[in-house]
Design a protein around this motif. Structure first.
Motif, PDB file in Angstrom:
ATOM      1  N   PHE A   1      -6.667  -3.501   1.451  1.00 22.11           N
ATOM      2  CA  PHE A   1      -5.265  -2.861   1.671  1.00 22.11           C
ATOM      3  C   PHE A   1      -4.715  -1.824   1.263  1.00 22.11           C
ATOM      4  CE2 PHE A   1      -5.981  -8.069   1.847  1.00 22.11           C
ATOM      5  CZ  PHE A   1      -5.422  -8.721   2.982  1.00 22.11           C
ATOM      6  N   ILE A   2      -3.935  -1.918   2.008  1.00 21.58           N
ATOM      7  CA  ILE A   2      -3.165  -0.626   1.914  1.00 21.58           C
ATOM      8  C   ILE A   2      -1.825  -0.254   1.502  1.00 21.58           C
ATOM      9  CG2 ILE A   2      -3.231   0.169   3.770  1.00 21.58           C
ATOM     10  CD1 ILE A   2      -4.358   2.693   3.119  1.00 21.58           C
ATOM     11  N   VAL A   3      -0.802   0.307   0.404  1.00 19.83           N
ATOM     12  CA  VAL A   3       0.237   0.231   0.143  1.00 19.83           C
ATOM     13  C   VAL A   3       0.274   1.235   0.297  1.00 19.83           C
ATOM     14  CG1 VAL A   3       2.207  -0.524  -1.324  1.00 19.83           C
ATOM     15  CG2 VAL A   3       0.119  -2.251  -0.779  1.00 19.83           C
ATOM     16  N   TRP A   4       1.941   1.838   1.126  1.00 21.36           N
ATOM     17  CA  TRP A   4       3.046   3.456   0.853  1.00 21.36           C
ATOM     18  C   TRP A   4       3.735   2.760   0.026  1.00 21.36           C
ATOM     19  CZ3 TRP A   4       1.780   8.276   1.059  1.00 21.36           C
ATOM     20  CH2 TRP A   4       2.654   9.309   0.917  1.00 21.36           C
ATOM     21  N   LEU A   5       3.922   3.688  -1.247  1.00 19.32           N
ATOM     22  CA  LEU A   5       5.687   3.395  -2.218  1.00 19.32           C
ATOM     23  C   LEU A   5       6.208   4.319  -1.694  1.00 19.32           C
ATOM     24  CD1 LEU A   5       3.444   2.161  -5.399  1.00 19.32           C
ATOM     25  CD2 LEU A   5       4.869   1.036  -3.467  1.00 19.32           C
ATOM     26  N   ASP A   6       7.100   4.383  -1.344  1.00 18.13           N
ATOM     27  CA  ASP A   6       7.976   5.560  -1.292  1.00 18.13           C
ATOM     28  C   ASP A   6       9.475   5.739  -1.974  1.00 18.13           C
ATOM     29  OD1 ASP A   6       8.873   7.453   0.420  1.00 18.13           O
ATOM     30  OD2 ASP A   6       9.647   6.757   2.290  1.00 18.13           O
ATOM     31  N   LEU A   7       9.741   6.951  -2.054  1.00 11.15           N
ATOM     32  CA  LEU A   7      11.015   7.411  -3.420  1.00 11.15           C
ATOM     33  C   LEU A   7      10.201   7.434  -4.810  1.00 11.15           C
ATOM     34  CD1 LEU A   7      13.989   7.168  -0.155  1.00 11.15           C
ATOM     35  CD2 LEU A   7      12.663   8.656  -0.959  1.00 11.15           C
ATOM     36  N   LEU A   8       9.690   7.084  -4.923  1.00 14.67           N
ATOM     37  CA  LEU A   8       9.612   7.164  -6.303  1.00 14.67           C
ATOM     38  C   LEU A   8      10.002   8.173  -7.419  1.00 14.67           C
ATOM     39  CD1 LEU A   8       5.801   5.854  -6.337  1.00 14.67           C
ATOM     40  CD2 LEU A   8       7.102   4.434  -6.264  1.00 14.67           C
ATOM     41  N   ALA A   9      11.514   6.926  -8.515  1.00 15.91           N
ATOM     42  CA  ALA A   9      11.776   7.932  -8.696  1.00 15.91           C
ATOM     43  C   ALA A   9      10.620   8.928 -10.173  1.00 15.91           C
ATOM     44  CB  ALA A   9      12.154   7.166  -9.835  1.00 15.91           C
ATOM     45  N   ASP A  10      10.318   8.181 -10.938  1.00 14.73           N
ATOM     46  CA  ASP A  10       8.984   8.526 -11.527  1.00 14.73           C
ATOM     47  C   ASP A  10       7.604   7.578 -12.128  1.00 14.73           C
ATOM     48  OD1 ASP A  10      10.221   6.449 -13.251  1.00 14.73           O
ATOM     49  OD2 ASP A  10      11.300   7.654 -14.608  1.00 14.73           O
ATOM     50  N   LYS A  11       6.923   7.963 -12.727  1.00 17.64           N
ATOM     51  CA  LYS A  11       5.723   7.417 -12.600  1.00 17.64           C
ATOM     52  C   LYS A  11       5.629   5.818 -13.794  1.00 17.64           C
ATOM     53  CE  LYS A  11       1.597   9.855 -13.223  1.00 17.64           C
ATOM     54  NZ  LYS A  11       0.370  10.657 -14.046  1.00 17.64           N
ATOM     55  N   SER A  12       7.088   5.582 -13.973  1.00 18.18           N
ATOM     56  CA  SER A  12       7.147   4.251 -14.928  1.00 18.18           C
ATOM     57  C   SER A  12       7.630   3.212 -13.194  1.00 18.18           C
ATOM     58  CB  SER A  12       8.363   4.274 -15.436  1.00 18.18           C
ATOM     59  OG  SER A  12       9.649   4.738 -14.959  1.00 18.18           O
ATOM     60  N   ALA A  13       8.324   4.114 -12.653  1.00 15.52           N
ATOM     61  CA  ALA A  13       8.991   2.703 -11.590  1.00 15.52           C
ATOM     62  C   ALA A  13       7.221   2.617 -11.268  1.00 15.52           C
ATOM     63  CB  ALA A  13       9.553   3.646 -10.598  1.00 15.52           C
ATOM     64  N   LEU A  14       6.105   3.900 -10.447  1.00 16.95           N
ATOM     65  CA  LEU A  14       5.182   3.418 -10.113  1.00 16.95           C
ATOM     66  C   LEU A  14       4.353   2.378 -11.009  1.00 16.95           C
ATOM     67  CD1 LEU A  14       3.040   3.478  -8.216  1.00 16.95           C
ATOM     68  CD2 LEU A  14       1.739   5.473  -8.970  1.00 16.95           C
ATOM     69  N   ASN A  15       4.091   2.618 -12.514  1.00 17.58           N
ATOM     70  CA  ASN A  15       3.877   1.750 -13.379  1.00 17.58           C
ATOM     71  C   ASN A  15       4.176  -0.266 -12.592  1.00 17.58           C
ATOM     72  OD1 ASN A  15       1.672   3.003 -14.378  1.00 17.58           O
ATOM     73  ND2 ASN A  15       3.296   4.015 -15.589  1.00 17.58           N
ATOM     74  N   GLU A  16       5.374  -0.015 -12.264  1.00 15.14           N
ATOM     75  CA  GLU A  16       6.101  -1.037 -12.529  1.00 15.14           C
ATOM     76  C   GLU A  16       5.916  -1.953 -11.277  1.00 15.14           C
ATOM     77  OE1 GLU A  16      10.369  -2.960 -12.051  1.00 15.14           O
ATOM     78  OE2 GLU A  16      10.013  -0.715 -12.353  1.00 15.14           O
ATOM     79  N   VAL A  17       5.381  -1.484 -10.720  1.00 14.30           N
ATOM     80  CA  VAL A  17       5.447  -1.982  -9.110  1.00 14.30           C
ATOM     81  C   VAL A  17       3.491  -2.651  -9.133  1.00 14.30           C
ATOM     82  CG1 VAL A  17       4.970  -1.341  -6.326  1.00 14.30           C
ATOM     83  CG2 VAL A  17       7.141  -0.577  -7.307  1.00 14.30           C
ATOM     84  N   ILE A  18       2.722  -1.607  -9.532  1.00 14.60           N
ATOM     85  CA  ILE A  18       1.625  -1.933 -10.103  1.00 14.60           C
ATOM     86  C   ILE A  18       1.352  -2.878 -11.276  1.00 14.60           C
ATOM     87  CG2 ILE A  18      -0.651  -1.641 -10.444  1.00 14.60           C
ATOM     88  CD1 ILE A  18       0.166   1.957  -9.997  1.00 14.60           C
ATOM     89  N   THR A  19       2.369  -3.403 -11.567  1.00 16.93           N
ATOM     90  CA  THR A  19       2.056  -4.313 -13.064  1.00 16.93           C
ATOM     91  C   THR A  19       2.658  -5.752 -12.021  1.00 16.93           C
ATOM     92  OG1 THR A  19       2.327  -3.150 -14.895  1.00 16.93           O
ATOM     93  CG2 THR A  19       2.695  -5.251 -15.300  1.00 16.93           C
ATOM     94  N   ARG A  20       3.837  -5.571 -11.311  1.00 14.66           N
ATOM     95  CA  ARG A  20       4.087  -6.558 -10.358  1.00 14.66           C
ATOM     96  C   ARG A  20       3.005  -7.465  -9.679  1.00 14.66           C
ATOM     97  NH1 ARG A  20       8.610  -4.483  -9.072  1.00 14.66           N
ATOM     98  NH2 ARG A  20       8.322  -3.571  -7.498  1.00 14.66           N
ATOM     99  N   ILE A  21       1.963  -6.229  -9.075  1.00 12.39           N
ATOM    100  CA  ILE A  21       1.155  -6.414  -7.658  1.00 12.39           C
ATOM    101  C   ILE A  21       0.208  -7.402  -8.336  1.00 12.39           C
ATOM    102  CG2 ILE A  21      -0.932  -5.399  -6.063  1.00 12.39           C
ATOM    103  CD1 ILE A  21       1.602  -3.292  -5.276  1.00 12.39           C
TER     104      ILE A  21
END
Length: 434
Positions: free
Chosen positions: A347-367
């Motif tokens: 599977f592949i995911v595009w995360l748009d309009l990220l504020a910073d790396k913490s927002a990315l880590n939050e999405v990864i943790t949720r997944i």
């Protein structure tokens, strides 16, 4: 004969013309190469004869053992050239040149002592070099005669090939032209009849019968038109009913078009974007993020040991598992993000309009939390682990294909190092960063 069969004949005839033209071109090219090779060999013999003439001139001006040896080497080189390509000159001509070269060698051997003294002009010396000139002239004339003969034969051969092959091509092209012209006239005439009948139907005339004599596809179409006219004559509707029917069919077509567009962009099993549609949407998102100078990320997600699920519980359970994974991924991201399935368990995911790396880590943790939660499929409860590779925009890459390659590499690193579970491309070991 049916129109489809006639068109097939046209296609086969055009193919045959193309093939014959190719064969003719290849043959002409092969013949030309043969002739050029032979002419090159004859010119090489000419060059050896001219070289021998020059060495004899030096020997005449400066008679010595060295210049005589140079002449002998030239005659040896000339004979070697004749032996290297026996097909360049006719045997008789080659033998004539070879005998002349042997005569020069013998004359040099016999007169070596007479010319060892200081050069002087006497009758014997003039006769000797006159004999040399006669032999050289004979060799040159022989080679020139062969060259002229080869060029003449080449011209005659090319004329013959052009006449024969050109005649064949003209005849075939003429036959194809005649056949296509007749087919065109026939189709034009019959299409005019069909057009006239359809115009009559548009004007409300449903009584005229359409009659075509030949049995082909257009005749079948004419029969269908007649059947349609008869059916219409029994099922005439008023303008309001017709408008309602047109509106209904138009709406149905729009719905079908929308459904076809949806199916063309979606993975059949999970309903997520397929690879082509995902890449198309992400290309737009990349340009938008580039203009707005915002951050984004691309996630490659692979299900660990998915093959074992298929082997243990069957492909039906595996398909249901993929559906659940696709649904959970959609629940983990925002509406502005994109989720797709590349195929298999990837599977592949595009995360748009990220504020910073913490927002990315939050999405990864949720997944990860969602994926690691037990999954109930039929009567089976399954536990799932995933490997995630991440490429960040714009720090890791600015183009989609580059980011996909980076995320793929990071995912495989995470897969080979289970303790990592998730790996950013920027965190890869230095030797694995391209």
């Amino acid at each position: 004969m049916k129109i489809g069969q006639q068109l097939s004949i046209v296609v086969y005839a055009c193919t045959a013309l193309t093939f014959i033209t190719l064969l003719i071109t290849v043959e002409l090219f092969y013949k030309q190469n043969q002739i050029q090779s032979r002419l090159d060999s004859i010119m090489a013999v000419h060059s050896q004869i001219d070289s021998l003439r020059g060495r004899l001139w030096l020997y005449r001006q400066y008679p010595s053992a060295q210049t005589r040896q140079d002449v002998n080497q030239s005659t040896h080189a000339l004979r070697a050239q004749l032996d290297s390509d026996e097909l360049a000159l006719p045997p008789q001509s080659a033998q004539s040149i070879r005998l002349a070269a042997n005569s020069i060698d013998r004359l040099l051997s016999v007169t070596a002592g007479q010319l060892s003294v200081a050069p002087s002009v006497d009758e014997g010396r003039l006769m000797l070099f006159s004999r040399f000139n006669v032999l050289l002239q004979a060799m040159s004339e022989t080679a020139f005669s062969v060259r002229q003969q080869v060029m003449h034969q080449s011209g005659q051969q090319q004329k013959k090939l052009l006449v024969v092959h050109g005649g064949v091509l003209v005849v075939l092209a003429l036959l194809v032209t005649i056949f296509v012209t007749r087919l065109r006239r026939r189709l034009t005439r019959r299409l005019k009849v069909l057009h006239s009948t359809i115009t009559q139907i548009k004007q409300g005339d449903l009584t005229t019968e359409l009659t075509l004599t030949d049995k082909d596809e257009l005749t079948e179409l004419a029969d269908h038109v007649d059947e349609m006219k008869r059916a219409l004559s029994h099922t005439m509707v008023d303008k309001k009913q017709l408008s309602e029917e047109v509106a209904r069919q138009t709406q149905q077509l729009r719905e079908q078009q929308h459904q076809l567009k949806f199916l063309a962009e979606r993975d059949e099993l999970t309903g997520l974007f397929n690879r082509r549609a995902f890449e198309s949407h992400v290309e737009v998102a990349v340009m938008r993020a580039n203009r707005a100078q915002t951050n984004a990320a691309l996630l490659f997600i692979d299900l660990n040991d998915f093959k074992q699920v298929n082997d243990t519980y069957g492909h039906g359970v595996g398909d249901e598992l993929l559906k659940v994974v696709g649904h959970r991924l959609k629940q983990c991201v925002r509406r502005s993000d994109l989720v797709g399935r590349l195929g298999g368990d990837e599977f592949i995911v595009w995360l748009d309009l990220l504020a910073d790396k913490s927002a990315l880590n939050e999405v990864i943790t949720r997944i990860q939390d969602e994926m690691h939660a037990p999954i109930q499929v039929a009567d089976t409860s399954l536990s799932l682990t995933i490997s995630i590779g991440v490429s960040c925009f714009p720090t890791d890459g600015l183009e989609l294909q580059q980011m996909m390659n980076q995320a793929d590499a990071a995912m495989y690193y995470a897969k080979n190092h289970p303790e990592a579970r998730c790996c950013l491309y920027s965190n890869l070991p230095t030797d694995q960063i391209k």
